[in-house]
Design a protein around this motif. Structure first.
Motif, PDB file in Angstrom:
ATOM      1  N   ILE A 114      13.672  15.900  29.580  1.00  0.00           N
ATOM      2  CA  ILE A 114      13.595  15.131  30.826  1.00  0.00           C
ATOM      3  C   ILE A 114      12.644  15.833  31.779  1.00  0.00           C
ATOM      4  CG2 ILE A 114      14.908  14.274  32.800  1.00  0.00           C
ATOM      5  CD1 ILE A 114      17.375  14.213  30.896  1.00  0.00           C
ATOM      6  N   GLU A 115      11.660  15.094  32.311  1.00  0.00           N
ATOM      7  CA  GLU A 115      10.695  15.683  33.229  1.00  0.00           C
ATOM      8  C   GLU A 115      11.334  15.990  34.577  1.00  0.00           C
ATOM      9  OE1 GLU A 115       7.271  13.294  33.864  1.00  0.00           O
ATOM     10  OE2 GLU A 115       6.697  13.228  31.749  1.00  0.00           O
ATOM     11  N   VAL A 116      10.967  17.120  35.149  1.00  0.00           N
ATOM     12  CA  VAL A 116      11.288  17.419  36.543  1.00  0.00           C
ATOM     13  C   VAL A 116      10.063  17.057  37.358  1.00  0.00           C
ATOM     14  CG1 VAL A 116      11.851  19.230  38.202  1.00  0.00           C
ATOM     15  CG2 VAL A 116      12.927  19.234  35.928  1.00  0.00           C
ATOM     16  N   THR A 117      10.223  16.169  38.337  1.00  0.00           N
ATOM     17  CA  THR A 117       9.072  15.623  39.065  1.00  0.00           C
ATOM     18  C   THR A 117       8.940  16.147  40.492  1.00  0.00           C
ATOM     19  OG1 THR A 117      10.357  13.688  39.747  1.00  0.00           O
ATOM     20  CG2 THR A 117       9.142  13.529  37.671  1.00  0.00           C
ATOM     21  N   ALA A 118       9.996  16.724  41.029  1.00  0.00           N
ATOM     22  CA  ALA A 118       9.927  17.260  42.389  1.00  0.00           C
ATOM     23  C   ALA A 118      11.133  18.153  42.650  1.00  0.00           C
ATOM     24  CB  ALA A 118       9.882  16.135  43.428  1.00  0.00           C
ATOM     25  N   LEU A 119      10.943  19.138  43.509  1.00  0.00           N
ATOM     26  CA  LEU A 119      12.020  20.020  43.968  1.00  0.00           C
ATOM     27  C   LEU A 119      11.736  20.350  45.424  1.00  0.00           C
ATOM     28  CD1 LEU A 119      14.481  21.893  43.518  1.00  0.00           C
ATOM     29  CD2 LEU A 119      12.869  23.649  42.760  1.00  0.00           C
ATOM     30  N   HIS A 120      12.653  20.003  46.321  1.00  0.00           N
ATOM     31  CA  HIS A 120      12.359  20.148  47.748  1.00  0.00           C
ATOM     32  C   HIS A 120      13.630  19.993  48.582  1.00  0.00           C
ATOM     33  CE1 HIS A 120      11.188  15.801  46.672  1.00  0.00           C
ATOM     34  NE2 HIS A 120      12.451  15.786  47.056  1.00  0.00           N
ATOM     35  N   ASN A 121      13.463  20.126  49.886  1.00  0.00           N
ATOM     36  CA  ASN A 121      14.551  19.859  50.839  1.00  0.00           C
ATOM     37  C   ASN A 121      14.500  18.408  51.279  1.00  0.00           C
ATOM     38  OD1 ASN A 121      12.056  20.723  52.476  1.00  0.00           O
ATOM     39  ND2 ASN A 121      13.351  19.738  54.022  1.00  0.00           N
ATOM     40  N   HIS A 122      15.622  17.885  51.780  1.00  0.00           N
ATOM     41  CA  HIS A 122      15.651  16.600  52.474  1.00  0.00           C
ATOM     42  C   HIS A 122      16.077  16.777  53.927  1.00  0.00           C
ATOM     43  CE1 HIS A 122      16.138  13.807  48.683  1.00  0.00           C
ATOM     44  NE2 HIS A 122      15.002  14.465  48.701  1.00  0.00           N
ATOM     45  N   MET A 123      16.736  17.906  54.236  1.00  0.00           N
ATOM     46  CA  MET A 123      17.248  18.170  55.583  1.00  0.00           C
ATOM     47  C   MET A 123      16.729  19.514  56.070  1.00  0.00           C
ATOM     48  SD  MET A 123      21.179  16.806  55.001  1.00  0.00           S
ATOM     49  CE  MET A 123      21.293  17.480  53.342  1.00  0.00           C
ATOM     50  N   LEU A 124      16.922  19.797  57.360  1.00  0.00           N
ATOM     51  CA  LEU A 124      16.425  21.036  57.947  1.00  0.00           C
ATOM     52  C   LEU A 124      17.524  22.017  58.307  1.00  0.00           C
ATOM     53  CD1 LEU A 124      13.690  19.591  60.365  1.00  0.00           C
ATOM     54  CD2 LEU A 124      13.378  20.525  58.053  1.00  0.00           C
ATOM     55  N   SER A 125      18.705  21.520  58.660  1.00  0.00           N
ATOM     56  CA  SER A 125      19.769  22.397  59.165  1.00  0.00           C
ATOM     57  C   SER A 125      21.046  22.239  58.360  1.00  0.00           C
ATOM     58  CB  SER A 125      20.036  22.094  60.645  1.00  0.00           C
ATOM     59  OG  SER A 125      18.851  22.225  61.409  1.00  0.00           O
ATOM     60  N   ASP A 126      20.907  22.022  57.063  1.00  0.00           N
ATOM     61  CA  ASP A 126      22.080  21.786  56.220  1.00  0.00           C
ATOM     62  C   ASP A 126      22.776  23.086  55.855  1.00  0.00           C
ATOM     63  OD1 ASP A 126      19.576  22.114  55.011  1.00  0.00           O
ATOM     64  OD2 ASP A 126      20.240  21.347  53.084  1.00  0.00           O
ATOM     65  N   GLN A 127      24.088  22.998  55.725  1.00  0.00           N
ATOM     66  CA  GLN A 127      24.922  24.103  55.277  1.00  0.00           C
ATOM     67  C   GLN A 127      25.936  23.576  54.273  1.00  0.00           C
ATOM     68  OE1 GLN A 127      24.651  27.350  55.860  1.00  0.00           O
ATOM     69  NE2 GLN A 127      22.858  27.063  57.189  1.00  0.00           N
ATOM     70  N   ARG A 180      22.703  25.418  52.221  1.00  0.00           N
ATOM     71  CA  ARG A 180      21.334  24.950  52.024  1.00  0.00           C
ATOM     72  C   ARG A 180      21.252  24.185  50.718  1.00  0.00           C
ATOM     73  NH1 ARG A 180      17.200  22.972  54.507  1.00  0.00           N
ATOM     74  NH2 ARG A 180      15.167  23.898  54.059  1.00  0.00           N
ATOM     75  N   LEU A 181      20.672  22.983  50.758  1.00  0.00           N
ATOM     76  CA  LEU A 181      20.627  22.113  49.591  1.00  0.00           C
ATOM     77  C   LEU A 181      19.185  21.868  49.149  1.00  0.00           C
ATOM     78  CD1 LEU A 181      23.276  19.444  50.678  1.00  0.00           C
ATOM     79  CD2 LEU A 181      23.610  21.349  49.077  1.00  0.00           C
ATOM     80  N   PHE A 182      19.030  21.745  47.835  1.00  0.00           N
ATOM     81  CA  PHE A 182      17.738  21.435  47.227  1.00  0.00           C
ATOM     82  C   PHE A 182      17.903  20.169  46.391  1.00  0.00           C
ATOM     83  CE2 PHE A 182      17.986  25.887  48.106  1.00  0.00           C
ATOM     84  CZ  PHE A 182      16.756  26.190  48.657  1.00  0.00           C
ATOM     85  N   PHE A 183      16.870  19.341  46.377  1.00  0.00           N
ATOM     86  CA  PHE A 183      16.924  18.043  45.716  1.00  0.00           C
ATOM     87  C   PHE A 183      15.913  18.049  44.578  1.00  0.00           C
ATOM     88  CE2 PHE A 183      18.803  17.637  49.770  1.00  0.00           C
ATOM     89  CZ  PHE A 183      19.725  16.608  49.706  1.00  0.00           C
ATOM     90  N   MET A 184      16.413  17.862  43.371  1.00  0.00           N
ATOM     91  CA  MET A 184      15.571  17.901  42.180  1.00  0.00           C
ATOM     92  C   MET A 184      15.483  16.499  41.577  1.00  0.00           C
ATOM     93  SD  MET A 184      15.996  20.224  38.734  1.00  0.00           S
ATOM     94  CE  MET A 184      16.096  21.744  39.698  1.00  0.00           C
ATOM     95  N   HIS A 185      14.270  15.953  41.542  1.00  0.00           N
ATOM     96  CA  HIS A 185      14.031  14.611  41.015  1.00  0.00           C
ATOM     97  C   HIS A 185      13.553  14.707  39.569  1.00  0.00           C
ATOM     98  CE1 HIS A 185      14.411  12.630  44.993  1.00  0.00           C
ATOM     99  NE2 HIS A 185      14.079  13.841  45.405  1.00  0.00           N
ATOM    100  N   PHE A 186      13.781  13.653  38.812  1.00  0.00           N
ATOM    101  CA  PHE A 186      13.523  13.690  37.372  1.00  0.00           C
ATOM    102  C   PHE A 186      13.067  12.319  36.886  1.00  0.00           C
ATOM    103  CE2 PHE A 186      17.934  12.695  38.265  1.00  0.00           C
ATOM    104  CZ  PHE A 186      18.177  11.582  37.474  1.00  0.00           C
TER     105      PHE A 186
END
Length: 290
Positions: free
Chosen positions: A245-258, A260-266
């Motif tokens: 499965i391809e990984v197409t992006a890895l990034h944040n969606h929020m600035l002040s989350d607790q 800290r969360l990362f969003f990985m698209h595929f």
């Protein structure tokens, strides 16, 4: 004395007025459509990019697979916190961004979710808080700077899915739902999530989303995003790539989350059950609610 204290407590409780449900009418009017109130009180609005004909690896992407703009309002007394994700073409980005900034909203992320798609789409994550009707008016103005359809979307037809959805449910360990020709799964995280010290429940875009669009012969195109803490990023990367499965992006969606969360698209287009097993292997590396 105990009876007196109990009576006083009851009187005090009765004297405190119940918190009224927000009046979403002005927000509905500003956005030009009725929202849907979730179980946790969040009000969500969908703006599918049904105007776009996006192709990726020979697959025409349905709006429910990866082209669904959305906005979510969380009540804060007589105010609200709003979060959302706007699907935009390259030429729409800065016009929309300028109107959001002028209205006092914050751009929390701008990035791709897909690779090789034509036309290419960008995803603008937004946030803000204040009077919900004023927030909605700013968001409506920003959407008007794009070609996003602003009339209420037609109710999707009961489209038969060419997928063994019962088998997918069994593999994924959850119950999916059919939406616009796509079979969708959502998995909330187990932790208490916050953004700017406010609760950030799943309806605010903090749940892992996994979508299957049938492509014929038992195959499906899959995309979505895993919502991850830092220590989960590497294991999920390895699980996805290990299953083709391809990984197409890895990034944040929020600035002040607790936390800290990362969003990985595929992305992948293959036998649906095979892909489901790979996605479940990745999902097992995350702390989801059971």
């Amino acid at each position: 004395m105990k009876m007196f204290c109990l009576a006083g407590a009851i009187a005090l409780t009765l004297a405190v007025p119940a918190v009224a449900a927000p009046d979403w009418g002005p927000v509905d009017a500003a956005l030009g459509r009725a929202g849907t109130t979730q179980a946790d009180g969040v009000r969500r609005y969908a703006f599918p990019r049904s105007d776009l004909n996006v192709q990726l690896d020979g697959v025409r992407i349905k709006p429910a697979l990866a082209l669904g703009s959305w906005l979510a309002f969380q009540p804060m007394g007589d105010q609200a916190m709003v979060m959302g994700d706007l699907v935009l073409t390259h030429d729409e980005v800065n016009g929309v961004l300028s109107r959001l900034l002028a209205g006092g909203l914050t751009i929390t992320a701008l990035h791709n979710h897909l690779l090789r798609s034509a036309p290419a789409t960008m995803y603008m994550h937004v946030g803000g808080h204040g009077d919900p009707a004023k927030l909605a008016a700013t968001l409506r103005s920003a959407l008007e700077a794009s070609r996003t359809p602003l009339s209420p979307p037609a109710k999707p037809a009961n489209e038969r899915l060419d997928l063994d959805t019962a088998a997918l449910d069994l593999i994924m360990g959850g119950k999916g739902k059919a939406n616009g020709g796509v079979y969708q799964f959502s998995f909330a995280r187990a932790e208490k999530l916050t953004d700017s010290d406010m609760p950030a429940p799943a309806a605010m875009g903090t749940a892992t989303a996994i979508n299957f669009q049938p492509t014929g012969g038992g195959k499906a195109a899959v995309t979505g995003d895993f919502v991850l803490t830092a220590n989960e990023v590497d294991p999920v990367l390895r699980a996805l790539r290990g299953h083709g499965i391809e990984v197409t992006a890895l990034h944040n969606h929020m600035l002040s989350d607790q936390p800290r969360l990362f969003f990985m698209h595929f992305w992948a287009n293959d036998d649906a059950a095979r892909l489901a097993r790979g996605l479940k292997a990745a999902l097992d590396q995350t702390n989801i609610r059971h």
